[in-house]
Design a protein around this motif. Structure first.
Motif, PDB file in Angstrom:
ATOM      1  N   GLU A   1      -4.481 -19.237  -0.335  1.00  0.00           N
ATOM      2  CA  GLU A   1      -4.314 -20.102   0.883  1.00  0.00           C
ATOM      3  C   GLU A   1      -5.026 -19.467   2.102  1.00  0.00           C
ATOM      4  O   GLU A   1      -5.782 -20.401   2.906  1.00  0.00           O
ATOM      5  N   PRO A   2      -4.992 -17.978   2.491  1.00  0.00           N
ATOM      6  CA  PRO A   2      -5.984 -17.627   3.442  1.00  0.00           C
ATOM      7  C   PRO A   2      -7.408 -18.118   3.078  1.00  0.00           C
ATOM      8  O   PRO A   2      -8.243 -18.192   4.329  1.00  0.00           O
ATOM      9  N   VAL A   3      -7.808 -18.333   1.777  1.00  0.00           N
ATOM     10  CA  VAL A   3      -9.234 -18.695   1.670  1.00  0.00           C
ATOM     11  C   VAL A   3      -9.516 -20.279   2.155  1.00  0.00           C
ATOM     12  O   VAL A   3     -10.433 -20.456   2.844  1.00  0.00           O
ATOM     13  N   VAL A   4      -8.653 -20.968   1.879  1.00  0.00           N
ATOM     14  CA  VAL A   4      -8.740 -22.298   2.018  1.00  0.00           C
ATOM     15  C   VAL A   4      -8.520 -22.495   3.556  1.00  0.00           C
ATOM     16  O   VAL A   4      -9.296 -23.227   4.203  1.00  0.00           O
ATOM     17  N   GLU A   5      -7.627 -21.808   4.414  1.00  0.00           N
ATOM     18  CA  GLU A   5      -7.586 -21.755   5.678  1.00  0.00           C
ATOM     19  C   GLU A   5      -8.812 -21.249   6.661  1.00  0.00           C
ATOM     20  O   GLU A   5      -9.355 -22.091   7.475  1.00  0.00           O
TER      21      GLU A   5
ATOM     22  N   PRO B   1     -11.614  -9.359  -4.143  1.00  0.00           N
ATOM     23  CA  PRO B   1     -10.786  -9.970  -4.846  1.00  0.00           C
ATOM     24  C   PRO B   1     -10.380 -11.105  -4.640  1.00  0.00           C
ATOM     25  O   PRO B   1      -9.539 -11.722  -5.272  1.00  0.00           O
ATOM     26  N   TYR B   2     -10.560 -11.744  -3.492  1.00  0.00           N
ATOM     27  CA  TYR B   2     -10.260 -13.061  -3.201  1.00  0.00           C
ATOM     28  C   TYR B   2     -11.365 -14.178  -3.806  1.00  0.00           C
ATOM     29  O   TYR B   2     -10.794 -15.463  -3.731  1.00  0.00           O
TER      30      TYR B   2
ATOM     31  N   ASN C   1      -4.469  -9.895   0.939  1.00  0.00           N
ATOM     32  CA  ASN C   1      -3.724  -8.622   0.324  1.00  0.00           C
ATOM     33  C   ASN C   1      -4.112  -7.620   1.053  1.00  0.00           C
ATOM     34  O   ASN C   1      -4.333  -6.345   0.901  1.00  0.00           O
ATOM     35  N   ASP C   2      -3.645  -7.705   2.621  1.00  0.00           N
ATOM     36  CA  ASP C   2      -3.609  -6.912   3.809  1.00  0.00           C
ATOM     37  C   ASP C   2      -5.080  -6.076   3.862  1.00  0.00           C
ATOM     38  O   ASP C   2      -5.166  -5.190   4.586  1.00  0.00           O
TER      39      ASP C   2
END
Length: 894
Positions: free
Chosen positions: A519-523, A469-470, A422-423
């Motif tokens: 997705e950013p967490v998985v990556e 938040p992630y 989220n930026d």
């Protein structure tokens, strides 16, 4: 199930109230046998069932004598029948049961019998609670969105279940959105004492979920069985069981004010695992029991499968009756429950030492010694004091791959991976929390820990703390009552502000329905090969269960779930390090926001009241409008849809005839899998999401489905083609052939590495039988019937293991797969077995329970194993090719 005709114990029947001779009971006190008053209370329930159901055929007078003689039979293997009062199912295990019933009706008709004979004789309740998953969270409408998705994905299954509720008598279905099966059982379905067909008798049950034992906390004897075994009970067959040892667990002392019931249960779990109670009953007694609420007792009883016992029983006492009153049961029922149980000496006063019965052995726990704790990172019995969590996790990082090890090289222990969400910029490390879920029947039935979590959230918000938040946060209550009292007490808003809003009513994260991570967490996890963490208030944390991207998973109380979510990592020592820093830069410690037991109890007394339970449960069977409007077939035989990828007629009964085929020896079998210790049903049975590169995915793609429509294995348990392909598809399966974790094996004739199902299919096409080699505790974990059905469909004829979990061994028997056990001191290693040999297992005539049989290898080596058919009834099932074949033949007789 009331009394039988021509019962030899009819002389002890009398009215409970002399003014009403139509309401009777079997007064066990009138047996005039001094042994009765020395029996454990749990064994008294078995005795009452045997006395009431004695017909000298399925249940004999000699069985009653065996139970009365319980103390003298501890060193023997004594088989007794048990007819529970009812059966309970959840939808993941209930769908295949109803599928089997539908297919059995077809088979009976083909054999010339009356298909409507296939009908539950024993009352069955099915609660739809496993279908919903956490697709949406941190949104005000997450609950509605998740429930809508659940219905869209599972419409075919729900239509099928609705057909079953109409087609079969004695089957009640609780619609989706109502709660978790075990909490609904505790708060609503439990009778404690049945009043049926003119007789009073103890409520008892078996269920198709291993955590059925939760109901033992209310004094209702029950435990989990395989779906196959439950189906036989529903059809009127008694369970054949070995009369168990009963371990008396004495509780004393009072827990300190910062201890939760979760801390107690994780302590008990580790202790009883060390004691060794597999296959035994555990019965709680001592003055410490009266310190525990029914919710506390139910939490302890729920975790029974994690310490391996068959049942964990708390006999009924005054606290039980107060709970029934609190949960809205009516006064008339409370009166006869108390009167009946006192009349048959089954009402307990935990402070009365003279009531203490005989036990096989006694172990003790002083509740004052319990400290705050979690369990993990891979098994529920691996308890860790919260004060040791940081050091324990760091030692696990570098330890050898195993139950307490991840084998991360020392130079990578402090890997940090930056990412954007989220930026905004964030960093993930080993131990970072990415899932924090208040979930599962273990804790959501317990107002003390749920309100404790709410009060902690309130204090955290007031101190200016938040959750990143992630982190995937979620709250899935076990019933609508939980939401009711969280709202009324004013803590729901604080939970919501931390991200713990209600996302659905069901097992959700605990069953593996945690939904996708951002997705950013998985990556970031993948890029750094990070050991990311999940923290959940559940009862299971086996590898690959919670989420494929959380390699470390910890069981914790609901307040601790929130605490670790705020901290953002499990690498924290709460005694020495702050849980967070507020906007003013002030450090806040966990001790600053942790509520005391007195605070929690004051809120519970005010807000957890009977009217809540009555209001929620009065409309439970009609409140779901989408369920009410669902149209289902009305035929007595199910009209199978060959295009369905959810519901399929199984091949179990193809070619079945009335004539019995004698059991055949197994010749020149290949080993499909060479496995080690503690292979769980999570490793065996399909669970969680369907991986895009799996055999099941390829099958669904061939049927025209895209990846987004695969859904979960649980939702497709009514389709054998999907489930057989998903058997042994767990990414954490460790196969010695490969010497690494992977859902694959080696096809020995060609030396090709393949998905397990694909290799099995190739063996089947060649007409070659298969066996599995395994170590200790094979099949531990959930009572999944597909852990036996799947291997059967893969051509597995026998399993050779060092030891078995009770339910899974029973399921293998029910499917006609032979459970073989190495003799004491033997193992694959000690016998020098590589698994590459060809195995011939000689099945002699006549078969007897627990007999020794010879295994011959193509290398010329021979050794003996024990055939784990433990009773004559199990042998009968095997000779018929499984329990369902036996029932079909029986129902087809004219």
């Amino acid at each position: 199930m009331s009394a039988t005709v021509n019962n030899p114990f009819q002389h002890i029947v009398e009215p409970l109230d002399p003014k009403d001779p139509t309401q009777q009971f079997y007064n066990l006190s009138k047996l005039g046998d001094p042994r009765y008053e020395r029996l454990p209370f749990s064994i008294r329930v078995l005795l009452e069932s045997a006395v009431r159901n004695c017909d000298e055929f399925l249940v004999k007078s000699s069985d009653v004598e065996s139970i009365l003689n319980w103390k003298q039979t501890q060193t023997q293997t004594v088989e007794v029948p048990f007819r529970p009062a009812r059966v309970i199912l959840q939808d993941f295990t209930g769908v295949p049961a109803v599928v089997d019933f539908a297919a059995m009706r077809d088979a009976v008709m083909k054999l010339g019998g009356d298909p409507e004979k296939i009908n539950p004789v024993c009352p069955a309740d099915l609660v739809i609670d496993h279908s919903i998953q956490v697709d949406f969270n941190r949104k005000s409408d997450s609950l509605q969105k998740n429930q809508d998705l659940e219905f869209d994905r599972n419409r075919e299954r729900f239509q099928f279940l609705k057909w079953g509720s109409k087609a079969f008598r004695n089957m009640r279905i609780i619609p989706p959105g109502s709660g978790i099966v075990h909490q609904v059982n505790l708060e609503y379905l439990a009778r404690v004492v049945f009043n049926f067909d003119g007789y009073f008798y103890p409520d008892s049950l078996v269920g198709t979920d291993s955590h059925t034992t939760m109901i033992d906390g209310l004094g209702v004897l029950g435990w989990g069985v395989g779906g196959i075994e439950a189906e036989a009970v529903m059809l009127g067959q008694p369970i054949s069981m070995v009369l168990p040892e009963v371990v008396g667990y004495k509780l004393s002392g009072t827990p300190n004010q910062f201890i939760t019931s979760t801390d107690i249960v994780l302590t008990v779990t580790k202790h009883l695992r060390q004691v060794g109670v597999v296959g035994k009953f555990v019965e709680f007694f001592g003055p410490g029991v009266s310190q525990l609420s029914i919710a506390d007792r139910a939490t302890i009883a729920n975790m029974c499968p994690e310490y391996g016992a068959t049942a964990a029983f708390f006999p009924v006492d005054e606290v039980s009756v107060q709970y029934l009153e609190q949960t809205g049961r009516d006064a008339e029922k409370l009166a006869y429950i108390t009167k009946y149980l006192k009349a048959v000496s089954m009402f307990r006063d935990y402070n009365n030492v003279s009531q203490d019965p005989d036990f096989t052995r006694i172990v003790e726990l002083d509740l004052t010694t319990v400290v705050p704790c979690c369990s993990g990172p891979k098994r529920p019995q691996d308890r860790i004091a919260v004060s040791d969590m940081k050091s324990d996790f760091e030692s696990c990082l570098g330890a050898k791959q195993g139950f307490k090890g991840f084998q991360i090289p020392p130079e990578r222990h402090n890997t940090a991976v930056p990412f954007q969400f989220n930026d905004k910029d964030y960093t993930l490390n080993h131990g970072s929390v990415v899932i924090a879920a208040i979930t599962s029947c273990t804790n959501t039935s317990n107002p003390s820990v749920m309100l404790g979590a709410g009060l902690l959230a309130k204090k955290a918000i007031e101190c200016g703390l938040s959750v990143k938040p992630y982190i995937k946060t979620s709250l899935s209550p076990g019933s609508g009552v939980v939401t009711y009292y969280l709202k009324e007490s004013g803590v729901m808003d604080y939970l919501f502000q931390l991200g713990f809003e209600v996302v659905g009513y069901g097992c959700m994260t605990c069953i593996g329905n945690s939904g996708p991570l951002p997705e950013p967490v998985v990556e970031a996890i993948t890029q750094g090969d990070l050991v990311a963490s999940g923290v959940l208030s559940g009862n299971r944390n086996f590898e690959g269960r919670v989420h494929p991207n959380t390699r470390a998973n910890y069981l914790a109380s609901p307040p601790l779930v929130i605490a670790y979510a705020i901290a953002g990592t499990v690498r924290i020592d709460f005694d020495k390090e702050p849980i967070g820093t507020n906007s003013e830069g002030k450090e806040v410690f966990l001790r600053d926001i942790w509520p005391t037991r007195e605070e929690i109890q004051a809120v519970e007394r005010e807000f957890v009241i009977p009217t809540m339970f009555k209001e929620v449960y009065e409309k439970i069977e009609s409140v779901n409008e989408r369920w009410n409007s669902l149209v289902a077939p009305s035929d007595k035989l199910y009209p199978w849809d060959t295009n369905s990828t959810y519901i399929k007629s199984p091949p179990f009964f193809d070619g079945l005839t009335m004539k019995l085929q004698p059991p055949q020896s197994i010749h020149e079998a290949y080993v499909l899998l060479n496995l080690g210790d503690s292979v769980t049903t999570d490793h065996i049975s399909p669970a969680g999401n369907i991986a895009r590169n799996s055999s099941a995915a390829r099958y669904l793609t061939s049927r025209g489905l895209s990846a987004r429509d695969y859904n979960s294995y649980g939702s497709r348990r009514g389709n054998d083609a999907v489930m057989a392909r998903g058997t042994f598809a767990n990414i954490r399966l460790f196969n010695k052939f490969l010497n690494k974790q992977a859902p694959k094996t080696i096809h020995l004739p060609t030396e090709e590495t393949m998905d397990v199902f694909d290799a099995a299919e190739r063996y089947i096409q060649s007409g070659v039988p298969l066996v599995i080699l395994a170590g200790k505790e094979y099949g531990s974990g959930s009572s999944r019937d597909w852990a036996a059905k799947g291997p059967f469909l893969q051509g597995i004829k026998a399993v050779v293991a060092e030891s078995y979990e009770r339910i899974h061994r029973s399921n293998l028997v029910g499917m006609g797969v032979i459970p073989l056990e190495y003799l004491a001191g033997d193992s694959a290693e000690s016998l020098g077995l590589s698994g590459r040999e060809r195995y011939t297992i000689l099945i002699p005539e006549p078969l007897t329970p627990r007999m020794l049989v010879d295994v011959k290898l193509d290398t010329g080596k021979t050794f003996q194993v024990r055939m784990r058919f433990d009773t004559d009834v199990e042998l009968t099932y095997f000779q018929h090719g499984g329990i369902l074949n036996y029932m079909i033949r029986k129902m087809s007789e004219n």
